[in-house]
Motif scaffolding. Structure first.
Motif, PDB file in Angstrom:
ATOM      1  N   ASP A  26      -1.230   5.758  -3.453  1.00  0.00           N
ATOM      2  CA  ASP A  26      -2.149   5.639  -4.580  1.00  0.00           C
ATOM      3  C   ASP A  26      -2.939   4.337  -4.610  1.00  0.00           C
ATOM      4  N   ASP A  27      -2.293   3.219  -4.233  1.00  0.00           N
ATOM      5  CA  ASP A  27      -2.936   1.922  -4.454  1.00  0.00           C
ATOM      6  C   ASP A  27      -2.449   0.900  -3.438  1.00  0.00           C
ATOM      7  N   PRO A  59       0.917  10.114   1.765  1.00  0.00           N
ATOM      8  CA  PRO A  59       1.244   9.745   0.379  1.00  0.00           C
ATOM      9  C   PRO A  59       2.664   9.202   0.212  1.00  0.00           C
ATOM     10  N   ARG A 103      -5.307   2.869   0.199  1.00  0.00           N
ATOM     11  CA  ARG A 103      -4.206   3.809   0.013  1.00  0.00           C
ATOM     12  C   ARG A 103      -3.837   4.336   1.384  1.00  0.00           C
ATOM     13  N   SER A 104      -2.618   4.801   1.493  1.00  0.00           N
ATOM     14  CA  SER A 104      -2.109   5.299   2.764  1.00  0.00           C
ATOM     15  C   SER A 104      -2.541   6.745   2.975  1.00  0.00           C
ATOM     16  N   THR A 135     -12.383   2.665  -1.484  1.00  0.00           N
ATOM     17  CA  THR A 135     -10.987   2.583  -1.068  1.00  0.00           C
ATOM     18  C   THR A 135     -10.864   2.876   0.415  1.00  0.00           C
ATOM     19  N   VAL A 137       0.858  -1.190   0.000  1.00  0.00           N
ATOM     20  CA  VAL A 137       0.000   0.000   0.000  1.00  0.00           C
ATOM     21  C   VAL A 137       0.892   1.236   0.000  1.00  0.00           C
ATOM     22  N   ASP A 138       0.591   2.152  -0.923  1.00  0.00           N
ATOM     23  CA  ASP A 138       1.288   3.441  -0.931  1.00  0.00           C
ATOM     24  C   ASP A 138       0.218   4.543  -0.981  1.00  0.00           C
TER      25      ASP A 138
END
Length: 142
Positions: A99-100, A117, A113-114, A136, A96-97
């Protein structure tokens, strides 16, 4: 004989309350039950039954109905759907970052997502769901 009539009136009023829900008819049904009880035990004249009905009904309407209405309106909030997921623990299943990624929340896999960022959360990391944004899960390292 009039005790049965009071009892029948109480039952009719209680059943009618199911269609209204304002608790007025239920309080009147309580007065009718009280009148039926007095009539069954002592067999007083009809005007005494009417007086008991009126007194008990007014007492219930003034004293009990406001309390009952307050309890009906102040139910504890039950979190449903995605609101119930906020604050729940989760485990990262795919990196997980900002974005995704994917997390497992209570047995279900969610896209995630985190919050930060710049953060990168590796599989197996325990996180907390901060919010649900559409489909999300926005997560934070636990």
């Amino acid at each position: 004989m009039s005790a049965l009539l009071w009892l029948a009136a109480a039952i009719v009023l209680a059943v009618a309350e199911m269609f209204g829900g304002e608790l007025v008819l239920l309080m009147l049904a309580g007065g009718a039950f009280a009148a039926a009880g007095v009539d069954f035990v002592w067999e007083p004249p009809l005007w005494v039954d009417g007086l008991v009905f009126a007194a008990v009904s007014v007492l219930l309407l003034v004293a009990v109905r406001p309390i009952a209405k307050r309890h009906m309106l102040n139910r504890p909030a039950v979190l449903m759907n995605t609101e119930a997921l906020e604050g729940q623990p989760a485990v990262v299943t795919e990196t997980v970052d900002g974005d995704d990624g994917r997390v497992k929340i209570g047995g279900d896999i969610w896209s995630a997502r985190s919050v930060d960022p710049a953060a990168v959360l590796e599989p197996g990391t325990h996180v907390t769901v901060v919010e649900i944004d559409g489909a999300t899960a926005v997560v934070w390292r636990a």
